[in-house]
Motif scaffolding. Structure first.
Motif, mmCIF file in Angstrom:
data_model
loop_
_atom_site.group_PDB
_atom_site.id
_atom_site.type_symbol
_atom_site.label_atom_id
_atom_site.label_comp_id
_atom_site.label_asym_id
_atom_site.label_seq_id
_atom_site.Cartn_x
_atom_site.Cartn_y
_atom_site.Cartn_z
ATOM 1 N N ILE A 30 0.848 -1.198 0.000
ATOM 2 C CA ILE A 30 0.000 0.000 0.000
ATOM 3 C C ILE A 30 0.878 1.242 0.000
ATOM 4 O O ILE A 30 2.103 1.153 0.037
ATOM 5 C CB ILE A 30 -0.937 0.025 1.227
ATOM 6 N N ILE A 31 0.237 2.398 -0.035
ATOM 7 C CA ILE A 31 0.988 3.656 0.033
ATOM 8 C C ILE A 31 0.513 4.452 1.249
ATOM 9 O O ILE A 31 -0.526 4.158 1.842
ATOM 10 C CB ILE A 31 0.866 4.478 -1.264
ATOM 11 N N ASP A 32 1.287 5.456 1.598
ATOM 12 C CA ASP A 32 0.990 6.274 2.772
ATOM 13 C C ASP A 32 -0.082 7.306 2.416
ATOM 14 O O ASP A 32 0.221 8.473 2.143
ATOM 15 C CB ASP A 32 2.270 6.960 3.258
ATOM 16 N N ASN A 33 -1.332 6.872 2.412
ATOM 17 C CA ASN A 33 -2.438 7.760 2.060
ATOM 18 C C ASN A 33 -2.583 8.909 3.061
ATOM 19 O O ASN A 33 -2.851 10.043 2.679
ATOM 20 C CB ASN A 33 -3.746 6.966 2.003
ATOM 21 N N GLY B 240 -0.247 10.292 5.134
ATOM 22 C CA GLY B 240 0.832 11.264 5.015
ATOM 23 C C GLY B 240 0.760 12.063 3.732
ATOM 24 O O GLY B 240 1.018 13.274 3.724
ATOM 25 N N GLY B 241 0.406 11.391 2.634
ATOM 26 C CA GLY B 241 0.283 12.093 1.355
ATOM 27 C C GLY B 241 -0.818 13.133 1.386
ATOM 28 O O GLY B 241 -0.689 14.216 0.805
ATOM 29 N N SER B 242 -1.917 12.816 2.076
ATOM 30 C CA SER B 242 -3.037 13.756 2.191
ATOM 31 C C SER B 242 -2.646 14.977 3.007
ATOM 32 O O SER B 242 -2.974 16.118 2.649
ATOM 33 C CB SER B 242 -4.234 13.042 2.826
ATOM 34 N N ILE B 243 -1.933 14.756 4.108
ATOM 35 C CA ILE B 243 -1.455 15.878 4.924
ATOM 36 C C ILE B 243 -0.549 16.786 4.087
ATOM 37 O O ILE B 243 -0.668 18.017 4.119
ATOM 38 C CB ILE B 243 -0.698 15.367 6.160
ATOM 39 N N GLU B 244 0.328 16.168 3.318
ATOM 40 C CA GLU B 244 1.288 16.940 2.524
ATOM 41 C C GLU B 244 0.589 17.824 1.491
ATOM 42 O O GLU B 244 0.957 18.996 1.307
ATOM 43 C CB GLU B 244 2.253 15.971 1.823
ATOM 44 N N ILE B 245 -0.434 17.285 0.826
ATOM 45 C CA ILE B 245 -1.094 18.061 -0.219
ATOM 46 C C ILE B 245 -1.932 19.201 0.364
ATOM 47 O O ILE B 245 -1.979 20.305 -0.181
ATOM 48 C CB ILE B 245 -1.949 17.143 -1.130
ATOM 49 N N VAL B 246 -2.573 18.969 1.525
ATOM 50 C CA VAL B 246 -3.349 20.040 2.168
ATOM 51 C C VAL B 246 -2.412 21.120 2.707
ATOM 52 O O VAL B 246 -2.695 22.321 2.598
ATOM 53 C CB VAL B 246 -4.248 19.472 3.288
ATOM 54 N N ASN B 247 -1.283 20.709 3.277
ATOM 55 C CA ASN B 247 -0.297 21.685 3.743
ATOM 56 C C ASN B 247 0.161 22.588 2.601
ATOM 57 O O ASN B 247 0.349 23.798 2.780
ATOM 58 C CB ASN B 247 0.919 20.983 4.349
ATOM 59 N N ILE C 17 -9.632 5.795 1.432
ATOM 60 C CA ILE C 17 -10.461 6.992 1.568
ATOM 61 C C ILE C 17 -10.459 7.482 3.012
ATOM 62 O O ILE C 17 -10.320 8.690 3.276
ATOM 63 C CB ILE C 17 -11.899 6.721 1.094
ATOM 64 N N GLU C 18 -10.587 6.555 3.950
ATOM 65 C CA GLU C 18 -10.557 6.949 5.367
ATOM 66 C C GLU C 18 -9.241 7.626 5.716
ATOM 67 O O GLU C 18 -9.227 8.647 6.414
ATOM 68 C CB GLU C 18 -10.767 5.713 6.252
ATOM 69 N N ASP C 19 -8.129 7.068 5.236
ATOM 70 C CA ASP C 19 -6.819 7.655 5.543
ATOM 71 C C ASP C 19 -6.656 9.030 4.909
ATOM 72 O O ASP C 19 -6.081 9.940 5.520
ATOM 73 C CB ASP C 19 -5.706 6.723 5.068
ATOM 74 N N ARG C 20 -7.152 9.201 3.696
ATOM 75 C CA ARG C 20 -7.021 10.499 3.031
ATOM 76 C C ARG C 20 -7.900 11.552 3.712
ATOM 77 O O ARG C 20 -7.488 12.701 3.875
ATOM 78 C CB ARG C 20 -7.371 10.368 1.541
ATOM 79 N N LYS D 285 -8.292 16.173 7.548
ATOM 80 C CA LYS D 285 -8.730 16.757 8.818
ATOM 81 C C LYS D 285 -7.530 17.153 9.690
ATOM 82 O O LYS D 285 -7.513 18.228 10.298
ATOM 83 C CB LYS D 285 -9.613 15.764 9.579
ATOM 84 N N GLU D 286 -6.543 16.268 9.748
ATOM 85 C CA GLU D 286 -5.359 16.525 10.573
ATOM 86 C C GLU D 286 -4.607 17.759 10.082
ATOM 87 O O GLU D 286 -4.157 18.595 10.879
ATOM 88 C CB GLU D 286 -4.443 15.306 10.542
ATOM 89 N N ALA D 287 -4.473 17.892 8.760
ATOM 90 C CA ALA D 287 -3.757 19.043 8.204
ATOM 91 C C ALA D 287 -4.501 20.343 8.470
ATOM 92 O O ALA D 287 -3.882 21.375 8.759
ATOM 93 C CB ALA D 287 -3.555 18.843 6.702
ATOM 94 N N LEU D 288 -5.833 20.300 8.386
ATOM 95 C CA LEU D 288 -6.615 21.507 8.710
ATOM 96 C C LEU D 288 -6.371 21.921 10.152
ATOM 97 O O LEU D 288 -6.140 23.101 10.449
ATOM 98 C CB LEU D 288 -8.108 21.242 8.490
ATOM 99 N N GLN D 289 -6.427 20.941 11.044
ATOM 100 C CA GLN D 289 -6.239 21.241 12.466
ATOM 101 C C GLN D 289 -4.849 21.817 12.738
ATOM 102 O O GLN D 289 -4.710 22.798 13.466
ATOM 103 C CB GLN D 289 -6.439 19.966 13.288
#
Length: 337
Positions: A163-166, A168-175, A198-201, A206-210
């Motif tokens: 799998i891939i780091d969904n 971490g990748g999601s946090i990076e793109i929102v940042n 989907i859950e991880d992304r 949410k984490e990046a917003l916070q």
């Protein structure tokens, strides 16, 4: 012209047909055949253009030398490229690939697996499963099939994964969107929402917003139905306009959603509202390099996913994997101006 037989190579080299067969089946090291002898056999095979009869090989070994691949949609560039790389790795190890699409439908996936594991089916499976839980794969007759799961994780299920780091990748793109000036970031998800990817992304979003001191707004998150992407994206964009909740960025959780968004915002009725909106996609596709609208994207290591999955399933068939293998590969942020 007489068809070249294993016996011909045996006569030329002076080695037994059994020894030659062991080398051709990749068992030379296992049976202690020297590297020099193995090289001599392979050189002779190449010079004489010998191709073993696959049906005879299957009868002799009890294998079909086919691996089944089940993904959501083989027409999606993400899965088609993974399939290509799996096929390449399998070919090098003497296996062929059979590819099917589940259309994110559990019943269809179940039937495909049962078909592939039948008496004349496949030796192993590689699956991007759409199941909500692992009950089906825990059945004895299914569990015995050497299986590698890719892209998604089934909850509370011990299995081999690539799998891939969904998250971490999601946090990076929102940042990156925030760093580029966005403060109201809409998120267009996709069904089934329970999939681990989907859950991880979503959780990364949410984490990046916070972490950036931005408020999470449920009205800015829309779940797009897998089989109705274009119409559902249109409804979501219309809702943002109607409610006058203008996003300054739209984060799409896969490439199909991103493409649908890009098509719509080019239209006159959407262009004014969304003309300064940043567009981001978790997947990266070649189209993003050909259009005027810059798309920030996360590129997944497709080649590594495919090659690892292909090699792992053959290792599993050969009994070389004693412990559960869970590979989590990193993503790469692609910035475009």
């Amino acid at each position: 012209m007489k068809r070249l037989q294993l016996e011909d190579i045996s006569k030329q080299l002076g080695y037994s047909k059994t020894l030659i067969s062991m080398v051709l089946n990749g068992k030379g090291d296992h049976y202690g055949i020297s590297k020099k002898t193995q090289e001599a056999v392979m050189d002779a095979v190449n010079q004489l253009d010998y191709t073993p009869n696959k049906f005879a090989r299957a009868l002799r070994t009890g294998k079909s030398f086919f691996i089944g691949l089940i993904v959501a949609d083989i027409s999606n560039p993400f899965y088609s490229l993974i399939a290509k790389n799996i096929e390449s790795s399998l070919f090098e190890r003497g296996y062929n690939l059979m590819v099917c699409s589940s259309d994110e439908n559990e019943t269809r996936e179940r039937k495909l697996v049962e078909m592939m594991q039948s008496q004349q089916g496949v030796d192993g499976l590689i699956v991007a499963s759409c199941f909500k839980n692992a009950d089906f794969y825990n059945q004895p007759k299914i569990n015995k099939i050497p299986t590698i799961f890719i892209d998604r994780i089934l909850p509370l299920f011990s299995a081999h994964y690539v799998i891939i780091d969904n998250y971490g990748g999601s946090i990076e793109i929102v940042n990156k969107l925030v760093k580029s000036g966005s403060k109201k970031i809409a998120c267009l998800s996709i069904t089934p929402s329970y999939l681990s990817t989907i859950e991880d992304r979503i959780n990364g979003y949410k984490e990046a917003l916070q972490k950036n001191n931005l408020t999470y707004d449920e009205d800015m998150v829309k779940a797009i139905r897998y089989d109705q992407i274009e119409s559902e994206v249109k409804l979501a964009l219309n809702e943002f306009i109607t409610k006058k909740k203008k996003p300054d960025a739209i984060y799409c959780l896969n490439n199909s959603i991103a493409i649908a968004v890009l098509k719509l915002i080019k239209l006159k009725e959407y262009n004014e509202f969304y003309k300064k909106t940043q567009i981001a996609s978790f997947d990266d596709v070649d189209l993003f390099n050909l259009i005027d609208t810059p798309v920030i994207s996360v590129s997944q290591p497709i080649k590594e996913i495919g090659s690892n999955a292909g090699n792992l399933v053959v290792d599993l068939i050969d009994g070389k994997l004693n412990n559960k293998t869970n590979l989590v590969l990193s993503t790469k942020l692609i910035e475009r101006n």
